[in-house]
Write a protein that holds these residues in place. Structure first.
Motif: not given
Length: 617
Positions: A282-290, A292-311
């Motif tokens: 939670k601390n990793y993704f909530m501090t914007d370490k990854h 999903n707007k800047l990653c640009g990797t298709a099918g990135c699982m970290c981007c999906e987790i980051d999106n879940l934290f936003q939701e």
């Protein structure tokens, strides 16, 4: 930071000498301020007793802005604000100077690790610039010259020790009884008598001031012409605090949200809830370490987790359908694609492998190789090290092998629970025999069985083989030392989060059965007994009392209810010291008694370390 020409030869040997001279220096300090009087604007020269060269190498700050910086000489005796009795005694014995060495070491460390040491023309203590180039070596252990992480500087002398294999920082304490040291990177205060880091308001304030001053200097170096607001320390008075409390609207509790079942995806929902409530992830993704707007990797699982934290933290309370995550999972793992019932344990491994490969900090090697060296969030959270130790009782030769740890599988004693046939008859007697054996399935007993010493069959000791060959015995005639060699497993390095997998499911031929024997697990457990370090100490005749406690607290429990092919997954998670039951879209309050009573359904248990400030092993 830079010494005069008299000590130039010492600089080339070790940077520890820098700390030694810096601690001894007494620079100009400000006088105590009378009550009610206003402090004039201070230059960096009066903040800390530092070398003039450092202060002159950076732009001076504006004098028309008041800086609230308290001198160590102006500190008056105050009641202790900490829970460490040793620190209370230390502050009473050094009433006006207990922050001096801390501030000096903190200033040096922040310049080294944040700004960097300028290596062009530098000034001596007399203020004159010398046209020479001095390149200082990194901070390192005073004994073994280790330059890695977790170096600690003693507050009573110039010693710098490591927490590496030799633990020279701890040996220095036993040899000198110097109680306190500070992490030269994180500036955290460590008490050797307590065996833990200590929080103190005075030291924390000094740390904050150092970080602010270095941040200002770093900004001035990078953008010397930029205009910026100056930092001014501020604390609200009683009237301001009352207005803040009156006119502010507290944010609602966020982060709790159910997940829709997309078709036999309860296994995925349960593991996702453990990730979303895990403090480290939670601390990793909530501090914007990854992002999903800047990653640009298709099918990135970290981007999906980051999106879940936003939701989950958007303020919406309705259950969320994880369609995008499900699609990314299907693309990354063909074994988990489709709407068939899957295993939560397999999804857990697949998810952390995929997030490891998609992480920007990960190394090129896969998860099951040298996981302890990777800096991705999954390895830093779940990654540890197992150790297999084989000992020959004939020649006393010992061989060790290390393996990565992301899960700890525990075997249950007892047979699977009975399952009825269609005609109403039960299968052959497959009652759980745990009670008949007089051995319960508890977490502690399972760990004891896992780390117990066992005989190795058909094993030939390499050292004994050499002895036989030297005596002229052919290799094919060398007897196997099956009764002389033993093997024992232990944990070489404990991860921040331990994942225990209860072996509920077993397969014999084409038949898969489920073991519903009760498995008892505690809310808190001390893992010291099952570490490699503890085994070495016990073999040498020592005691576990000589070792620090490695305590872990329960944070999540994944449960499996029902049969193998028609079962259902739920999960208990701890969020803000409150337990919740997540059953797909439904979120319900729970308590610790509900969690501990799920001993017949517990499948995965997650424990988080009580202390996360430093590497435990």
């Amino acid at each position: 930071i830079f010494l005069g020409s008299r000590a130039q030869s010492l600089l080339n040997e070790t940077s520890t000498i820098i700390l030694m001279h810096a601690v001894k220096l007494k620079g100009r300090q400000s006088k105590p301020i009378k009550k009610g009087a206003k402090r004039k604007a201070e230059t960096p020269n009066t903040v800390l007793p530092l070398d003039q060269s450092v202060q002159n190498d950076f732009p001076s700050q504006s004098s028309n802005v008041r800086r609230v910086v308290q001198s160590t000489q102006s500190l008056k005796p105050i009641p202790p604000k900490n829970g460490c009795l040793h620190l209370k005694e230390y502050k009473e014995n050094n009433r006006y100077t207990y922050l001096d060495n801390y501030n000096t070491i903190a200033e040096l460390s922040m310049h080294w690790y944040r700004i960097g040491i300028p290596n062009e023309g530098v000034r001596d203590f007399d203020g004159l610039r010398r046209d020479r180039e001095i390149i200082l070596s990194p901070q390192k252990c005073s004994i073994c010259s280790f330059k890695g992480d977790r170096l600690h500087a003693c507050l009573d002398c110039v010693f710098i020790g490591c927490w590496h294999d030799q633990r020279h920082a701890l040996k220095h304490f036993h040899g000198t009884t110097h109680t306190f040291a500070m992490d030269i990177v994180r500036l955290a205060l460590f008490c050797f008598k307590c065996g833990d880091y200590v929080y103190d308001l005075d030291f924390e304030t000094a740390k904050t001031l150092q970080e602010v001053r270095v941040a200002e200097k770093e900004s001035n170096l990078k953008e010397p012409c930029a205009k910026r607001a100056r930092y001014v320390s501020w604390q609200p008075n009683s009237e301001e605090a009352a207005n803040i409390s009156k006119d502010s609207t507290p944010l609602p509790c966020s982060g709790l949200r159910g997940l829709f079942n997309m078709g036999a995806t309860c296994f995925m929902n349960a593991i996702l809830q453990t990730f979303l409530t895990n403090p480290l992830i939670k601390n990793y993704f909530m501090t914007d370490k990854h992002n999903n707007k800047l990653c640009g990797t298709a099918g990135c699982m970290c981007c999906e987790i980051d999106n879940l934290f936003q939701e989950f933290h958007s303020g919406e309370k309705k259950p969320y359908p994880p369609c995008s995550f499900l699609h990314a999972m299907w693309l990354s793992s063909k074994e988990l694609a489709g709407y068939a019932e899957q295993d939560a344990h397999e999804f857990y491994l697949a998810a952390i492998n995929k997030m490891h490969s998609d992480s920007k900090e990960s190394i090129s090697e896969p998860l099951n190789r040298n996981g302890q060296k990777c800096e991705c969030i999954m390895h830093k959270t779940f990654g540890g090290v197992f150790q297999s130790r084989i000992k020959c009782k004939v020649c006393n030769d010992v061989k060790t092998k290390e393996e990565p740890l992301v899960e700890w599988q525990l075997h249950l004693r007892g047979s699977p629970t009975p399952q009825k046939k269609k005609n109403g008859h039960t299968k052959a007697s497959i009652e759980s025999d745990a009670n008949e054996m007089g051995d319960k399935n508890t977490l502690q007993l399972c760990l004891e069985r896992y780390t117990a010493e066992e005989q190795i069959k058909d094993y030939k000791c390499d050292n004994c083989n050499l002895n036989y060959l030297e005596e002229g015995v052919p290799f094919n005639q060398i007897p196997a030392s099956s009764e002389a060699c033993t093997r024992r497993f232990s944990c070489k390095k404990l991860p921040p989060v331990l994942t225990f997998v209860v072996e509920r499911f077993s397969r014999e031929g084409k038949t898969t059965s489920k073991n519903e024997a009760p498995f008892e697990f505690p809310e808190e457990i001390n893992m010291t007994k099952w570490t490699s370090l503890a085994q070495e100490v016990l073999e040498q005749g020592g005691s576990l009392d000589d070792l620090p406690d490695f305590k872990y607290n329960l944070i999540s429990v994944v449960n499996h209810e029902g049969k193998i092919n028609t079962g259902h997954y739920t999960v208990y998670c701890k969020n803000r010291d409150q337990w919740f039951l997540f059953d797909d879209h439904a979120v319900k309050l729970a308590d610790i008694d509900d969690v501990l009573q799920s001993k017949r359904k517990a499948y995965l248990c997650f424990y988080i370390a009580d202390t996360l400030e430093y590497d435990q092993l």
